[in-house]
Motif scaffolding. Structure first.
Motif, short mmCIF file in Angstrom:
data_model
loop_
_atom_site.label_atom_id
_atom_site.label_comp_id
_atom_site.label_asym_id
_atom_site.label_seq_id
_atom_site.Cartn_x
_atom_site.Cartn_y
_atom_site.Cartn_z
N PHE A 1 -13.71 14.98 -11.99
CA PHE A 1 -14.64 15.91 -11.00
C PHE A 1 -15.84 15.80 -11.55
O PHE A 1 -16.76 15.70 -11.06
N ASN A 2 -16.01 16.04 -13.07
CA ASN A 2 -17.32 15.80 -13.45
C ASN A 2 -18.11 14.67 -13.36
O ASN A 2 -19.18 14.92 -12.99
N ARG A 3 -17.45 13.52 -13.45
CA ARG A 3 -18.09 12.41 -13.10
C ARG A 3 -18.89 12.39 -11.48
O ARG A 3 -19.83 11.97 -11.63
N ALA A 4 -17.91 12.71 -10.65
CA ALA A 4 -18.26 12.82 -9.52
C ALA A 4 -19.55 13.92 -9.29
O ALA A 4 -20.56 13.45 -8.41
N PHE A 5 -19.24 15.06 -9.90
CA PHE A 5 -20.36 16.01 -9.86
C PHE A 5 -21.86 15.40 -10.30
O PHE A 5 -22.75 15.64 -9.81
N ARG A 6 -21.81 14.91 -11.25
CA ARG A 6 -22.76 14.04 -12.03
C ARG A 6 -23.39 13.21 -11.01
O ARG A 6 -24.52 12.94 -10.92
N LEU A 7 -22.55 12.35 -10.45
CA LEU A 7 -23.25 11.18 -9.63
C LEU A 7 -23.78 12.12 -8.35
O LEU A 7 -24.82 11.53 -7.90
N LEU A 8 -23.15 13.04 -7.82
CA LEU A 8 -23.82 13.80 -6.60
C LEU A 8 -25.01 14.48 -7.13
O LEU A 8 -26.25 14.44 -6.44
N ALA A 9 -25.19 15.16 -8.30
CA ALA A 9 -26.38 15.68 -8.85
C ALA A 9 -27.46 14.65 -9.11
O ALA A 9 -28.70 15.13 -9.05
N ALA A 10 -27.23 13.34 -9.33
CA ALA A 10 -28.29 12.55 -9.62
C ALA A 10 -28.95 11.96 -8.43
O ALA A 10 -29.96 11.04 -8.62
N ASP A 11 -28.30 12.05 -7.27
CA ASP A 11 -29.03 11.56 -6.10
C ASP A 11 -29.50 12.82 -5.05
O ASP A 11 -28.60 13.51 -4.70
N ALA A 12 -30.47 12.80 -4.47
CA ALA A 12 -30.93 13.92 -3.65
C ALA A 12 -30.34 14.06 -2.24
O ALA A 12 -30.06 14.79 -1.72
N LEU A 13 -29.87 12.55 -1.80
CA LEU A 13 -29.22 12.49 -0.58
C LEU A 13 -27.87 11.50 -0.87
O LEU A 13 -27.89 10.48 -0.46
N PRO A 14 -26.80 12.18 -1.76
CA PRO A 14 -25.70 11.11 -2.00
C PRO A 14 -24.99 10.87 -0.84
O PRO A 14 -24.82 11.53 0.04
N ASN A 15 -24.20 9.69 -1.09
CA ASN A 15 -23.40 9.26 -0.04
C ASN A 15 -22.06 9.81 -0.42
O ASN A 15 -21.39 9.04 -1.60
N TRP A 16 -21.61 10.89 -0.08
CA TRP A 16 -20.26 11.39 -0.52
C TRP A 16 -19.10 10.37 -0.34
O TRP A 16 -18.16 10.44 -1.33
N GLN A 17 -18.94 9.70 0.48
CA GLN A 17 -17.87 8.75 0.76
C GLN A 17 -18.04 7.69 -0.70
O GLN A 17 -16.71 7.56 -1.04
N ASP A 18 -18.88 7.07 -0.73
CA ASP A 18 -19.23 6.08 -1.89
C ASP A 18 -18.83 6.77 -3.00
O ASP A 18 -18.17 6.32 -4.17
N VAL A 19 -19.28 8.26 -3.51
CA VAL A 19 -19.05 9.02 -4.70
C VAL A 19 -17.64 8.99 -4.70
O VAL A 19 -16.86 8.83 -5.77
N ALA A 20 -16.82 9.39 -3.77
CA ALA A 20 -15.48 9.82 -3.73
C ALA A 20 -14.72 8.11 -4.21
O ALA A 20 -13.92 8.50 -4.96
N TYR A 21 -15.06 7.26 -3.64
CA TYR A 21 -14.51 6.03 -3.81
C TYR A 21 -14.62 5.74 -5.35
O TYR A 21 -13.70 5.16 -5.88
N ALA A 22 -15.88 5.72 -5.78
CA ALA A 22 -16.29 5.24 -7.27
C ALA A 22 -15.65 6.24 -8.01
O ALA A 22 -15.28 5.72 -9.16
N CYS A 23 -15.34 7.45 -7.81
CA CYS A 23 -14.35 8.31 -8.66
C CYS A 23 -12.83 8.27 -8.65
O CYS A 23 -12.27 9.10 -9.23
N GLY A 24 -12.41 7.51 -7.55
CA GLY A 24 -10.87 7.45 -7.55
C GLY A 24 -10.54 8.28 -6.46
O GLY A 24 -9.09 8.80 -6.58
#
Length: 193
Positions: free
Chosen positions: A136-159
């Protein structure tokens, strides 16, 4: 992590430990049925008291050096080498929480239950929950790094299985739906759609 704040001041000092570092430094006695957080907190109390005393005696810029000095004294009094729990925690971190706890237990020659007991005593949480937090920490960091994150891509990237799975975990660890969380924390660069 230890967070120390001087009485009557809004200043503090945070000390971050590797997963089993706290345990190896403070060697809390393990008591059956006792709350792990209370046990870990009591074990570090003499160190905390000594550091707070030094923090009161020196300027704020010298606090990290005071903490380093006390921690080095503490390390000199311990003789530890990496153990099974350290290896498992390191593997969980290295793989961003995307691991099989069963496979890790087998890899260090422990049953899953043995690993869980030792991990709980040394890290303060079960290995499965620790892996979930790391992921979750990795996902949160990815979400926080992008002003308009693609939630689906972050979900898959983090397993995560899908975006809904990530959102369930988000609620689990923050207590809020993502949109409510980021509304309450507007300084975060993350936006939800």
């Amino acid at each position: 992590m230890l967070w120390l704040r001087l009485p009557d001041r809004d200043e503090g000092l945070s000390i971050f430990f590797r997963p089993v570092g706290y345990y190896h430094l403070f060697k809390p006695p393990v008591a059956e049925g006792e709350d792990v957080r209370d046990m870990l907190s009591r074990a570090a109390q003499p160190f905390v008291d000594a550091l707070l005393q030094r923090m009161q005696e020196c300027r704020r810029l010298a606090w990290p050096a005071a903490a380093d000095e006390l921690l080095l004294e503490r390390v000199a009094g311990t003789a530890t080498s990496p153990d099974a729990v350290d290896a498992v925690a390191g593997s969980i971190l290295e793989h961003d929480g995307r691991v099989s706890i069963e496979a890790l237990a087998q890899g260090v020659g422990l049953s899953r239950r043995q690993l869980e007991r030792r991990f709980l005593a040394e890290v303060g949480t079960a290995p499965k929950l620790y892996a979930s937090l790391v992921r979750f920490n990795r996902a949160f960091r990815l979400l926080a790094a992008d002003a308009l994150p693609n939630w689906q891509d972050v979900a898959y990237a983090c397993g995560y299985y899908d975006q809904a799975h990530l959102i369930r975990e988000f609620r689990r660890f923050t207590g809020h739906a993502p949109s409510a969380y980021f509304k309450a924390h507007p300084t975060s660069p993350v936006h939800t759609t």
